[in-house]
Design an enzyme around this catalytic site. Sequence first.
Site, mmCIF file in Angstrom:
data_model
loop_
_atom_site.group_PDB
_atom_site.id
_atom_site.type_symbol
_atom_site.label_atom_id
_atom_site.label_comp_id
_atom_site.label_asym_id
_atom_site.label_seq_id
_atom_site.Cartn_x
_atom_site.Cartn_y
_atom_site.Cartn_z
ATOM 1 C CG HIS A 7 -0.139 0.239 2.723
ATOM 2 N ND1 HIS A 7 0.004 -0.762 2.511
ATOM 3 C CD2 HIS A 7 0.136 0.794 3.069
ATOM 4 C CE1 HIS A 7 0.285 -0.656 4.388
ATOM 5 N NE2 HIS A 7 0.619 0.359 4.587
ATOM 6 C CG HIS A 79 4.403 4.615 5.742
ATOM 7 N ND1 HIS A 79 3.734 5.061 5.805
ATOM 8 C CD2 HIS A 79 3.968 3.165 5.085
ATOM 9 C CE1 HIS A 79 2.627 3.960 6.744
ATOM 10 N NE2 HIS A 79 2.862 2.945 6.185
ATOM 11 C CD GLU A 130 3.688 -0.532 6.875
ATOM 12 O OE1 GLU A 130 3.222 0.393 6.039
ATOM 13 O OE2 GLU A 130 3.306 -1.598 8.051
HETATM 14 N N1 CMX Z 1 8.428 10.740 5.323
HETATM 15 C C1 CMX Z 1 10.260 11.315 5.468
HETATM 16 N N2 CMX Z 1 10.744 11.406 6.840
HETATM 17 C C2 CMX Z 1 10.762 10.759 7.588
HETATM 18 C C3 CMX Z 1 8.874 10.227 7.926
HETATM 19 C C4 CMX Z 1 8.242 10.766 7.122
HETATM 20 N N3 CMX Z 1 6.718 10.333 7.170
HETATM 21 N N4 CMX Z 1 8.504 10.459 9.707
HETATM 22 C C5 CMX Z 1 9.946 10.051 9.681
HETATM 23 N N5 CMX Z 1 10.888 10.362 9.422
HETATM 24 C C6 CMX Z 1 12.596 10.754 9.208
HETATM 25 C C7 CMX Z 1 12.524 11.740 10.373
HETATM 26 O O1 CMX Z 1 12.557 13.059 9.983
HETATM 27 C C8 CMX Z 1 13.620 11.054 10.733
HETATM 28 O O2 CMX Z 1 14.791 11.969 9.575
HETATM 29 P P1 CMX Z 1 16.392 11.627 10.722
HETATM 30 O O3 CMX Z 1 16.835 10.772 11.564
HETATM 31 O O4 CMX Z 1 17.295 12.401 9.343
HETATM 32 O O5 CMX Z 1 16.424 13.035 11.811
HETATM 33 C C9 CMX Z 1 13.693 9.421 10.383
HETATM 34 O O6 CMX Z 1 13.076 9.721 9.357
HETATM 35 C C10 CMX Z 1 13.604 8.663 11.900
HETATM 36 O O7 CMX Z 1 12.647 9.416 12.522
HETATM 37 P P2 CMX Z 1 12.389 9.431 14.198
HETATM 38 O O8 CMX Z 1 10.891 10.182 14.479
HETATM 39 O O9 CMX Z 1 13.344 10.377 14.381
HETATM 40 O O10 CMX Z 1 12.296 7.929 14.467
HETATM 41 P P3 CMX Z 1 11.527 6.819 15.301
HETATM 42 O O11 CMX Z 1 12.439 5.668 15.416
HETATM 43 O O12 CMX Z 1 11.199 7.438 16.329
HETATM 44 O O13 CMX Z 1 9.863 6.722 14.526
HETATM 45 C C11 CMX Z 1 8.741 6.181 12.687
HETATM 46 C C12 CMX Z 1 10.192 6.441 13.041
HETATM 47 C C13 CMX Z 1 8.838 6.733 10.935
HETATM 48 C C14 CMX Z 1 8.129 4.608 13.095
HETATM 49 C C15 CMX Z 1 7.093 7.297 13.377
HETATM 50 O O14 CMX Z 1 8.376 8.099 12.830
HETATM 51 C C16 CMX Z 1 6.457 7.072 12.736
HETATM 52 O O15 CMX Z 1 5.895 7.914 11.428
HETATM 53 N N6 CMX Z 1 5.826 6.312 12.627
HETATM 54 C C17 CMX Z 1 3.779 5.750 12.192
HETATM 55 C C18 CMX Z 1 4.351 4.378 11.336
HETATM 56 C C19 CMX Z 1 2.797 4.149 10.796
HETATM 57 O O16 CMX Z 1 2.345 4.350 9.931
HETATM 58 N N7 CMX Z 1 1.966 3.163 11.527
HETATM 59 C C20 CMX Z 1 1.169 2.277 10.848
HETATM 60 C C21 CMX Z 1 0.671 1.370 11.032
HETATM 61 C C22 CMX Z 1 -0.589 0.823 10.224
HETATM 62 C C23 CMX Z 1 -1.146 0.028 10.135
HETATM 63 O O17 CMX Z 1 -0.783 -0.401 9.147
HETATM 64 O O18 CMX Z 1 -1.886 -0.942 10.924
#
Ligand code: CMX
Length: 135
Positions: A7, A79, A130
């Site tokens: 997705h 993502h 992801e």
């Molecule tokens: N697009 C681009 N870059 C992104 C991003 C995005 N959407 N989200 C985070 N980043 C970048 C950050 O800026 C950071 O960059 P730097 O290292 O250069 O500073 C890097 O990625 C890491 O991000 P973080 O927030 O420091 O890392 P964490 O481990 O705390 O968390 C993440 C990362 C992506 C897992 C979390 O922010 C997040 O978005 N979690 C939600 C995940 C999600 O979508 N879950 C839904 C699942 C649904 C289901 O199927 O049930």
Amino acid sequence: MIAGLSHVSIVVPDLNAAAAKLKETWGLDIGEIAVNEQQGVRLAYVDLGNAKIELMEPSRADSPVAKFLEKNPKGGIHHFCLAVDTVDGAATSLGQKGAQMLGDGKPQKNVHGERIAFVHPKDFLGALVEIEEKT
Ligand code: CMX
């Protein structure tokens, strides 16, 4: 290692309004709305047959997706998700090539209970990835 595109995920400020917009403009229907407490999202899918569009809004104030909305108040692509044979196998293989897995190392699950993990955007040309283990 990669079994296909699962997705593309879009964060929206209002899931119900987003669903209405997709219906009105594109004739697309979303499925059932569900909450993934672990991930802090309320979400639903548009099933396109060969892949889905995931719509997500924060389900709590400290959701990571709420942080995304602070930076992108109108929402946007958050993502994309690749299906893999196993999350552990893919993470090991990616790690050996220098890719960075995100999170605290604890197992993560999607709303269907399937194993998932996130890979740093630096390892896919700036896009957050992801990986999802299909059961
Ligand atoms: N697009 C681009 N870059 C992104 C991003 C995005 N959407 N989200 C985070 N980043 C970048 C950050 O800026 C950071 O960059 P730097 O290292 O250069 O500073 C890097 O990625 C890491 O991000 P973080 O927030 O420091 O890392 P964490 O481990 O705390 O968390 C993440 C990362 C992506 C897992 C979390 O922010 C997040 O978005 N979690 C939600 C995940 C999600 O979508 N879950 C839904 C699942 C649904 C289901 O199927 O049930």
